[in-house]
Design a protein around this motif. Structure first.
Motif, PDB file in Angstrom:
ATOM      1  N   ASN A   1       1.968  -3.813   5.738  1.00 41.40           N
ATOM      2  CA  ASN A   1       1.083  -2.576   5.946  1.00 41.40           C
ATOM      3  C   ASN A   1       1.523  -2.194   7.571  1.00 41.40           C
ATOM      4  OD1 ASN A   1      -0.193  -2.749   3.603  1.00 41.40           O
ATOM      5  ND2 ASN A   1      -1.909  -3.794   4.443  1.00 41.40           N
TER       6      ASN A   1
ATOM      7  N   ASN B   1      -0.773   4.438   6.290  1.00 39.62           N
ATOM      8  CA  ASN B   1       0.479   3.605   6.774  1.00 39.62           C
ATOM      9  C   ASN B   1       1.579   4.759   7.428  1.00 39.62           C
ATOM     10  OD1 ASN B   1       0.169   0.716   5.999  1.00 39.62           O
ATOM     11  ND2 ASN B   1      -0.504   1.786   4.052  1.00 39.62           N
TER      12      ASN B   1
ATOM     13  N   GLU C   1       5.554   4.302  -8.846  1.00 39.07           N
ATOM     14  CA  GLU C   1       4.178   3.288  -9.245  1.00 39.07           C
ATOM     15  C   GLU C   1       4.389   2.837 -10.571  1.00 39.07           C
ATOM     16  OE1 GLU C   1       1.750   1.062  -9.366  1.00 39.07           O
ATOM     17  OE2 GLU C   1       1.268   2.155  -7.312  1.00 39.07           O
TER      18      GLU C   1
ATOM     19  N   ALA D   1       0.967  -0.433  -5.714  1.00 40.68           N
ATOM     20  CA  ALA D   1       0.016  -0.679  -4.897  1.00 40.68           C
ATOM     21  C   ALA D   1      -1.174  -1.273  -5.440  1.00 40.68           C
ATOM     22  CB  ALA D   1      -0.222   0.907  -4.080  1.00 40.68           C
ATOM     23  N   LYS D   2      -1.064  -1.678  -6.713  1.00 39.92           N
ATOM     24  CA  LYS D   2      -2.247  -1.916  -7.611  1.00 39.92           C
ATOM     25  C   LYS D   2      -1.970  -3.616  -7.916  1.00 39.92           C
ATOM     26  CE  LYS D   2      -2.991   2.709  -9.076  1.00 39.92           C
ATOM     27  NZ  LYS D   2      -3.068   3.630 -10.035  1.00 39.92           N
TER      28      LYS D   2
ATOM     29  N   ARG E   1       6.538  -8.416  -0.593  1.00 39.71           N
ATOM     30  CA  ARG E   1       5.333  -7.646  -0.472  1.00 39.71           C
ATOM     31  C   ARG E   1       5.978  -6.947   0.844  1.00 39.71           C
ATOM     32  NH1 ARG E   1       2.204  -8.168   3.869  1.00 39.71           N
ATOM     33  NH2 ARG E   1       0.113  -7.011   3.748  1.00 39.71           N
TER      34      ARG E   1
ATOM     35  N   PRO F   1      -4.676   4.205   7.753  1.00 45.17           N
ATOM     36  CA  PRO F   1      -4.797   3.859   6.092  1.00 45.17           C
ATOM     37  C   PRO F   1      -3.667   4.271   5.392  1.00 45.17           C
ATOM     38  CG  PRO F   1      -6.345   5.635   6.912  1.00 45.17           C
ATOM     39  CD  PRO F   1      -5.686   4.945   8.041  1.00 45.17           C
TER      40      PRO F   1
ATOM     41  N   SER G   1       3.899   2.746   2.865  1.00 48.07           N
ATOM     42  CA  SER G   1       4.036   1.582   3.660  1.00 48.07           C
ATOM     43  C   SER G   1       5.577   1.537   3.617  1.00 48.07           C
ATOM     44  CB  SER G   1       3.663   0.205   3.175  1.00 48.07           C
ATOM     45  OG  SER G   1       4.086   0.094   1.834  1.00 48.07           O
TER      46      SER G   1
ATOM     47  N   GLU H   1       0.800  -0.951  -0.190  1.00 38.17           N
ATOM     48  CA  GLU H   1       0.113  -0.049  -0.069  1.00 38.17           C
ATOM     49  C   GLU H   1       1.007   1.253   0.113  1.00 38.17           C
ATOM     50  OE1 GLU H   1      -2.661  -0.067   3.124  1.00 38.17           O
ATOM     51  OE2 GLU H   1      -3.823  -1.939   2.456  1.00 38.17           O
ATOM     52  N   GLN H   2       0.436   2.371  -0.360  1.00 35.90           N
ATOM     53  CA  GLN H   2       0.877   3.686  -0.429  1.00 35.90           C
ATOM     54  C   GLN H   2       1.447   3.996   1.059  1.00 35.90           C
ATOM     55  OE1 GLN H   2      -1.246   6.558  -2.471  1.00 35.90           O
ATOM     56  NE2 GLN H   2      -1.043   5.747  -4.577  1.00 35.90           N
TER      57      GLN H   2
END
Length: 427
Positions: free
Chosen positions: A272, A318, A212, A243-244, A269, A316, A167, A164-165
């Motif tokens: 989070n 992070n 990204e 993050a996608k 990975r 959310p 993190s 996730e963004q």
């Protein structure tokens, strides 16, 4: 010129007082600590210009404290070790960990002054404190992440970091990066389409970081594929982040399958923040210490209730969001300590801000179409429709102009001209 700060850490009062008198006479500001615990507290409150650190102390030996500072990203000042029982092996171990030099007791005056002067000069070249992977914590998931990164550190093949963004992807990439080589965090993705080999020239023997990879247009993806094919010749390593779900984008025809295979041969990975909540108290203190080191804020300690509230909060955004909250707390809290009330105040401000944000739904375009006035002259009605059309695609693509141009099938120069004509700001 401001006097340099020297921290002397030694359990022998006679040694402490002698060094205090000598260094103060030389114009230095001297602070004393009789054990590792006092040294830790002082280091949290400020960054000294130099530490004279005894190896043998009752609560914690100097080598262990040196390692502790190194592992937490706080070894950003020169440290000179001192011992009355020094050996070559101890000196080698200390300098390997990060000590600048080693002094044997009893310390000769000229040797002391010469070493202090050289260490302070060396300290001017050291980077100031910054967040590193070592600051992320000691939880099992972070320890495992660090071990996997260490395992692939010597590999030159591309790396895909998934998470996730906010993190901590950039911290992971910088953990792998050799600081003596080039580093480029690519912000203008269009360079991949127009001059991918020029990028390789910039990062020869270094690292290219792509924040990204899912945001690349078709042409930019082709450029990245060409860049990857030539990266070995330049000794460059490419680290991509997403993050996608790239496989879903492949199925949707928005991401090249061969490129996915190229960048994901090695992938990790990133957890989070919610996956390692136990690290949040240490993270908060480390972030606060970095702000104090930079001179941005005065030192403030967190009370236990404040740290518990931070650990139990939702993040959310992070680590990036936690950093913003810590910065806010350090800058706006009024007391000497940051309390539970301070944490609640800042978290509620963020919650209120989020609640006030407009909700963008896919149905908004339909609502806009329904509101169009079709009784206007054709030219005005057409402008209204085009304005709504382009605003819809800008929001959908997150204002990524390459993606917008691809979706509306316009050349980018024409697209910018059209947006200007309609009075739409691209960013």
């Amino acid at each position: 010129m401001t006097a340099r700060h020297v921290l002397v850490v030694d359990d022998e009062i006679g040694i402490r007082e002698l060094l205090y008198d000598i260094l103060q006479d030389e114009g230095y500001q001297v602070k004393l600590a009789e054990n590792a615990a006092e040294a830790r507290v002082y280091r949290e409150q400020m960054r000294p210009d130099l530490v004279l650190l005894d190896i043998w102390m009752p609560d914690c030996d100097g080598i262990s404290l040196l390692k502790e500072w190194g592992n937490s990203g706080l070894l950003t000042m020169p440290v000179v070790m001192m011992s009355g029982h020094g050996t070559i092996d101890t000196a080698v171990e200390a300098t390997r960990i990060g000590a600048f030099d080693f002094l044997e007791k009893p310390i000769a005056l000229q040797k002391l002054l010469k070493t202090v002067s050289a260490a302070l000069k060396h300290g001017e070249q050291l980077p100031r404190s910054d967040m590193t992977l070592l600051n992320l914590g000691k939880s099992p998931v972070i320890s495992e992440l660090r071990q996997r990164l260490e395992q692939i550190a010597g590999v030159k093949s591309p790396l895909l970091l998934i998470g996730e963004q906010g993190s901590g992807a950039e911290l992971c990439a910088k953990f792998l990066h050799n600081p003596d080589t080039p580093w480029l965090s690519l912000t203008d993705y269009e360079q991949l389409a127009t001059a991918p080999l020029d990028i390789l020239e910039q990062v020869q023997e270094g690292m290219l970081f792509i924040p990204e990879v899912a945001d690349l247009s078709k042409n930019q993806q082709k450029g990245l594929q060409l860049l990857l094919a030539r990266a070995d010749k330049y000794g460059a390593r490419v680290v991509c982040v997403t993050a996608k779900s790239l496989p879903q984008l492949v199925v949707a025809g928005r991401f090249d399958n061969l490129l996915l295979q190229s960048i994901s041969a090695t992938s990790l990975r990133i957890p989070n923040l919610s996956d390692h909540r136990e690290d949040i108290p240490d993270l908060a203190r480390a972030m606060a210490a970095l702000l104090v080191d930079s001179g941005e804020v005065l030192y403030r300690e967190f009370d236990v209730a404040a740290l518990n509230a931070l650990r139990n909060a939702e993040w959310p955004g992070n680590i990036t969001q936690l950093d913003s909250v810590i910065r806010n707390l350090m800058q706006t809290s009024l007391g000497e300590k940051i309390t539970l009330a301070d944490v609640n105040r800042v978290l509620e401000q963020f919650a209120a801000f989020q609640a006030a944000l407009p909700i963008v739904e896919t149905s908004s375009a339909s609502a806009g179409l329904a509101a169009l006035n079709i009784d206007k002259p054709l030219r005005e009605a057409r402008d209204d429709f085009e304005r709504l059309y382009f605003e819809h695609h800008l929001v959908k693509a997150g204002h990524n102009m390459s993606r917008v141009a691809e979706a509306v099938q316009l050349e980018r120069t024409h697209l910018y001209r059209k947006l200007k004509q309609l009075g739409i700001k691209a960013k």
